[in-house]
Design an enzyme around this catalytic site. Sequence first.
Site, PDB file in Angstrom:
ATOM      1  N   HIS A  87       0.838  -1.208   0.000  1.00  4.77           N
ATOM      2  CA  HIS A  87       0.000   0.000   0.000  1.00  4.77           C
ATOM      3  C   HIS A  87       0.869   1.254   0.000  1.00  4.77           C
ATOM      4  O   HIS A  87       0.581   2.220  -0.699  1.00  4.77           O
ATOM      5  CB  HIS A  87      -0.908   0.018   1.235  1.00  4.77           C
ATOM      6  CG  HIS A  87      -1.940  -1.067   1.252  1.00  4.77           C
ATOM      7  ND1 HIS A  87      -1.880  -2.138   2.107  1.00  4.77           N
ATOM      8  CD2 HIS A  87      -3.059  -1.239   0.512  1.00  4.77           C
ATOM      9  CE1 HIS A  87      -2.920  -2.926   1.910  1.00  4.77           C
ATOM     10  NE2 HIS A  87      -3.657  -2.410   0.938  1.00  4.77           N
ATOM     11  N   GLU A 140      -0.940  -3.978  -8.965  1.00 12.49           N
ATOM     12  CA  GLU A 140      -1.006  -4.968 -10.053  1.00 12.49           C
ATOM     13  C   GLU A 140      -1.183  -6.390  -9.527  1.00 12.49           C
ATOM     14  O   GLU A 140      -1.382  -7.308 -10.304  1.00 12.49           O
ATOM     15  CB  GLU A 140       0.266  -4.886 -10.912  1.00 12.49           C
ATOM     16  CG  GLU A 140       0.264  -3.668 -11.806  1.00 12.49           C
ATOM     17  CD  GLU A 140       1.451  -3.624 -12.753  1.00 12.49           C
ATOM     18  OE1 GLU A 140       2.333  -4.510 -12.666  1.00 12.49           O
ATOM     19  OE2 GLU A 140       1.494  -2.685 -13.573  1.00 12.49           O
ATOM     20  N   MET A 181       3.058  -9.186  -1.409  1.00 11.63           N
ATOM     21  CA  MET A 181       2.487  -8.624  -0.180  1.00 11.63           C
ATOM     22  C   MET A 181       0.977  -8.571  -0.301  1.00 11.63           C
ATOM     23  O   MET A 181       0.429  -8.160  -1.334  1.00 11.63           O
ATOM     24  CB  MET A 181       3.007  -7.211   0.026  1.00 11.63           C
ATOM     25  CG  MET A 181       4.447  -7.223   0.406  1.00 11.63           C
ATOM     26  SD  MET A 181       4.686  -6.294   1.905  1.00 11.63           S
ATOM     27  CE  MET A 181       6.449  -6.478   2.067  1.00 11.63           C
TER      28      MET A 181
END
Length: 282
Positions: free
Chosen positions: A37, A150, A186
């Site tokens: 993020h 993505e 992640m």
Amino acid sequence: MKIFRDKKTLTDYIERQKEMGKKIGFAPTMGALHQGHLSLYEKAEKENDLVISSIFVNPTQFNNPIDLEKYPRNVERDLKLLEQSGFVDAVYLPQVEDLYPEGLKSKSYDFDGLENEMEGKFRPGHFDGVGTVVEELLRQVKPDHAYFGEKDYQQLAIIAKLTEKLKLPVKINGVPIFREKSGLAMSSRNERLTPTQREASKIIHETLIKVNEWFRIITVPEINKRVKEIFEDQRGMTLEYFEIADEKTLKETDFFYKDKDYRAFIVVFVDDVRLIDNMHLD
Ligand code: PAF
């Protein structure tokens, strides 16, 4: 960092910023924030005057109630991380009524078939839920740029299609997958893995690297077979799907055409934790 807990205070703020001619970058999230993020915010900060994020675990995009219930939530920790990062000017923590004034239900969208591939097959209704919440957030935040990872490549393509079809004046930006040291993509869901499972899950990325090595050297059916075999040997892991698809149409291919770009997509259950990953093939 400003915190808005309802639509009215947020939209008043947005209006003032727009009047001052500020260029707004927006990254919506479902919280349980991690470095992936932060890479969205970092890019947004470079390209805009003001960065806004939202945290809302959107019930309509979960087709599995247990997944929704177990989705990690820790808003206080998220706010600390956002504050420390220094990238974000304001965060929106909407109430359900702010996004769903008529009750928790999805609109129904036509994304020109993108919604019927991969995730669309395995998570019925998922993209209608994503479309509904993202459309509403974009209408409220009115960003010039919006940023999506993505890792959820199909979601990114669908959101770009949504804004094109609805003619929303926003540019959709994809941000490359951010990986743990082991290569594992992640994800907020990684928090649910035990240390042993987390270590073992690096096989997902390792498999994609192998697929990229095999690309245009062996046939698609042979690649598919090898990937299946890799996961048959992994205890506690189930391959939900593996596909090589045309990067534009997201349709599965069984042959590599010369003039087309391809991407490998994979979903693996580690116990009941669903992990998703993909890789451009070159
Ligand atoms: O990718 C996500 O976190 C969510 O699907 C999104 C885009 C915030 C919509 O709820």
